[in-house]
Design a protein around this motif. Sequence first.
Motif, PDB file in Angstrom:
ATOM      1  N   PRO A   1       0.830  -1.213   0.000  1.00 18.56           N
ATOM      2  CA  PRO A   1       0.000   0.000   0.000  1.00 18.56           C
ATOM      3  C   PRO A   1       0.862   1.260   0.000  1.00 18.56           C
ATOM      4  O   PRO A   1       2.001   1.246   0.494  1.00 18.56           O
ATOM      5  CB  PRO A   1      -0.807  -0.124   1.302  1.00 18.56           C
ATOM      6  N   PRO A   2       0.360   2.349  -0.548  1.00 18.12           N
ATOM      7  CA  PRO A   2       1.148   3.597  -0.579  1.00 18.12           C
ATOM      8  C   PRO A   2       1.203   4.252   0.799  1.00 18.12           C
ATOM      9  O   PRO A   2       0.172   4.686   1.320  1.00 18.12           O
ATOM     10  CB  PRO A   2       0.374   4.467  -1.576  1.00 18.12           C
ATOM     11  N   PHE A   3       2.388   4.296   1.385  1.00 22.04           N
ATOM     12  CA  PHE A   3       2.547   4.931   2.692  1.00 22.04           C
ATOM     13  C   PHE A   3       2.952   6.393   2.569  1.00 22.04           C
ATOM     14  O   PHE A   3       3.229   7.057   3.574  1.00 22.04           O
ATOM     15  CB  PHE A   3       3.567   4.165   3.529  1.00 22.04           C
ATOM     16  N   SER A   4       3.005   6.892   1.357  1.00 18.43           N
ATOM     17  CA  SER A   4       3.221   8.317   1.094  1.00 18.43           C
ATOM     18  C   SER A   4       2.728   8.595  -0.319  1.00 18.43           C
ATOM     19  O   SER A   4       2.620   7.679  -1.136  1.00 18.43           O
ATOM     20  CB  SER A   4       4.698   8.709   1.240  1.00 18.43           C
ATOM     21  N   VAL A   5       2.393   9.832  -0.579  1.00 19.16           N
ATOM     22  CA  VAL A   5       1.865  10.221  -1.886  1.00 19.16           C
ATOM     23  C   VAL A   5       2.623  11.444  -2.379  1.00 19.16           C
ATOM     24  O   VAL A   5       2.799  12.420  -1.634  1.00 19.16           O
ATOM     25  CB  VAL A   5       0.356  10.548  -1.817  1.00 19.16           C
ATOM     26  N   THR A   6       3.072  11.380  -3.615  1.00 19.36           N
ATOM     27  CA  THR A   6       3.762  12.509  -4.220  1.00 19.36           C
ATOM     28  C   THR A   6       2.782  13.305  -5.072  1.00 19.36           C
ATOM     29  O   THR A   6       2.132  12.751  -5.956  1.00 19.36           O
ATOM     30  CB  THR A   6       4.939  12.036  -5.092  1.00 19.36           C
TER      31      THR A   6
ATOM     32  N   GLY B   1       4.396  18.564  -3.482  1.00 25.83           N
ATOM     33  CA  GLY B   1       5.364  17.889  -2.630  1.00 25.83           C
ATOM     34  C   GLY B   1       4.892  16.502  -2.245  1.00 25.83           C
ATOM     35  O   GLY B   1       3.949  15.959  -2.833  1.00 25.83           O
ATOM     36  N   THR B   2       5.541  15.924  -1.247  1.00 28.15           N
ATOM     37  CA  THR B   2       5.223  14.568  -0.793  1.00 28.15           C
ATOM     38  C   THR B   2       4.418  14.616   0.496  1.00 28.15           C
ATOM     39  O   THR B   2       4.792  15.315   1.444  1.00 28.15           O
ATOM     40  CB  THR B   2       6.513  13.763  -0.567  1.00 28.15           C
ATOM     41  N   ILE B   3       3.310  13.874   0.508  1.00 23.98           N
ATOM     42  CA  ILE B   3       2.491  13.753   1.719  1.00 23.98           C
ATOM     43  C   ILE B   3       2.955  12.509   2.459  1.00 23.98           C
ATOM     44  O   ILE B   3       2.891  11.392   1.930  1.00 23.98           O
ATOM     45  CB  ILE B   3       0.997  13.643   1.365  1.00 23.98           C
ATOM     46  N   SER B   4       3.417  12.667   3.677  1.00 22.29           N
ATOM     47  CA  SER B   4       3.963  11.551   4.450  1.00 22.29           C
ATOM     48  C   SER B   4       2.852  10.667   4.998  1.00 22.29           C
ATOM     49  O   SER B   4       1.668  11.024   4.977  1.00 22.29           O
ATOM     50  CB  SER B   4       4.819  12.088   5.604  1.00 22.29           C
ATOM     51  N   PHE B   5       3.262   9.512   5.516  1.00 25.56           N
ATOM     52  CA  PHE B   5       2.316   8.574   6.108  1.00 25.56           C
ATOM     53  C   PHE B   5       1.566   9.214   7.283  1.00 25.56           C
ATOM     54  O   PHE B   5       0.342   9.072   7.412  1.00 25.56           O
ATOM     55  CB  PHE B   5       3.070   7.320   6.574  1.00 25.56           C
ATOM     56  N   THR B   6       2.305   9.934   8.125  1.00 22.19           N
ATOM     57  CA  THR B   6       1.672  10.583   9.282  1.00 22.19           C
ATOM     58  C   THR B   6       0.614  11.578   8.834  1.00 22.19           C
ATOM     59  O   THR B   6      -0.490  11.640   9.409  1.00 22.19           O
ATOM     60  CB  THR B   6       2.739  11.300  10.135  1.00 22.19           C
ATOM     61  N   GLU B   7       0.915  12.343   7.812  1.00 23.37           N
ATOM     62  CA  GLU B   7      -0.051  13.325   7.313  1.00 23.37           C
ATOM     63  C   GLU B   7      -1.271  12.644   6.696  1.00 23.37           C
ATOM     64  O   GLU B   7      -2.404  13.130   6.844  1.00 23.37           O
ATOM     65  CB  GLU B   7       0.621  14.242   6.288  1.00 23.37           C
ATOM     66  N   MET B   8      -1.056  11.533   6.004  1.00 22.59           N
ATOM     67  CA  MET B   8      -2.183  10.800   5.433  1.00 22.59           C
ATOM     68  C   MET B   8      -3.104  10.273   6.534  1.00 22.59           C
ATOM     69  O   MET B   8      -4.335  10.350   6.418  1.00 22.59           O
ATOM     70  CB  MET B   8      -1.679   9.640   4.561  1.00 22.59           C
ATOM     71  N   VAL B   9      -2.504   9.757   7.609  1.00 24.49           N
ATOM     72  CA  VAL B   9      -3.299   9.254   8.729  1.00 24.49           C
ATOM     73  C   VAL B   9      -4.083  10.391   9.371  1.00 24.49           C
ATOM     74  O   VAL B   9      -5.277  10.253   9.694  1.00 24.49           O
ATOM     75  CB  VAL B   9      -2.397   8.557   9.763  1.00 24.49           C
TER      76      VAL B   9
END
Length: 528
Positions: free
Chosen positions: A286-291, A295-303
Amino acid sequence: MPSSVTALGQARSSGPGMAPSACCCSPAALQRRLPILAWLPSYSLQWLKMDFVAGLSVGLTAIPQALAYAEVAGLPPQYGLYSAFMGCFVYFFLGTSRDVTLGPTAIMSLLVSFYTFHEPAYAVLLAFLSGCIQLAMGVLRLGFLLDFISYPVIKGFTSAAAVTIGFGQIKNLLGLQNIPRPFFLQVYHTFLRIAETRVGDAVLGLVCMLLLLVLKLMRDHVPPVHPEMPPGVRLSRGLVWAATTARNALVVSFAALVAYSFEVTGYQPFILTGETAEGLPPVRIPPFSVTTANGTISFTEMVQDMGAGLAVVPLMGLLESIAVAKAFASQNNYRIDANQELLAIGLTNMLGSLVSSYPVTGSFGRTAVNAQSGVCTPAGGLVTGVLVLLSLDYLTSLFYYIPKSALAAVIIMAVAPLFDTKIFRTLWRVKRLDLLPLCVTFLLCFWEVQYGILAGALVSLLMLLHSAARPETKVPVLRVLLSADLKGFQYFSTLEEAEKHLRQEPGTQPYNIREDSILDQKVALLKA
């Protein structure tokens, strides 16, 4: 089938008092964790035939519904199909109900649209995290926690979801475009732009709804086939049963054929589904970060972005799946293991995220098709899963011509039964106070789903605490009646006062019986 029911129930015969070593190593414990071991040794050719027919029927229902539910989730259509096959294979090994089918549903698709911002990466990560939470609950045997969400709260949520999903498809049914997704804005803009309705989409959508309704009524009223019937009658009824069971596939195919006919002439009056990614989904973590462009969205930010969805989605997924499993287990006279169901759905979502699935749960509609088709074991799911994979590999180019109004008709007809009008009458007649959490949940779910569920559960809890703190003191009806005379009802603080009153004022008796004996009988009854 009675024998299949027995086989599915054998794995749950051992009690909780078993020694630790026996719990881990005994055949019964192994069957509890792998229910397939309970029914596979006795699998027969007759079961295979019934499971094949049921799996085929469910598959023909699942494919058009998966395409439609992806629209509800705000994702490309192929993601509906990506979510429709993993549950079939996992449940084959881990499921304790022969009827349940796991896959995308209307309610889960609605929740996904709320919490994933119509981004596939968020949806896939939500499936993975939901699966982890559900799996942990199954391992820790926390299935009892679901009992704390009361029935009125669940009914309030599902009824609100039915209205939200159904109205959300009006735009596709009428061919309206650029309608915002928030419910209240959606209602406002739909009525504001009703004059922009595309006649072709509206006519086709209404025709599809009418066909689905007629086929459903036929399905409900066709008498079952009996072996003593003449071959011609059995064949005709079998054909009617097959056509009405696969009504979603038939209606969508009819609509696609109509759209393709117009495409050939060079004029297209319908809004089509469009391009669908071809082939099987790639297997990847699964994608744990998104570009993104910013910029890049980190896993913490996605959560953090998904927020309450990490609690609401797995919880509602478990509730829906276990409710479906319990309903059909009760109807067909077998038992399920709620904690084992948690493991099955949790593992389904975890493994599904590896093939780009969004969160799934047990589907009531497809489970009903499965049960009515005479399924004997969870092996029917293998046929459904293979059929979905074949459609991904070979039929995706044909999905281009499916009109969105036809898929909207499928969704509206699928969610209409979720709005339960009988529950309001039942609660009004049985316990009116329970209408409060139902109405609170129903109304607030139009604002935010998590607030509706939380507020409804809180109201239910407050009602429970109030009834515990102030228990009602109910005087038996017989005692009240026995204390009545011609002057009306008399109320006494103690039983002794009532006895004294009865001896002093016996009252007029309508029958010719000695008054003394009546007084003795009254006092005896009061003491009873």
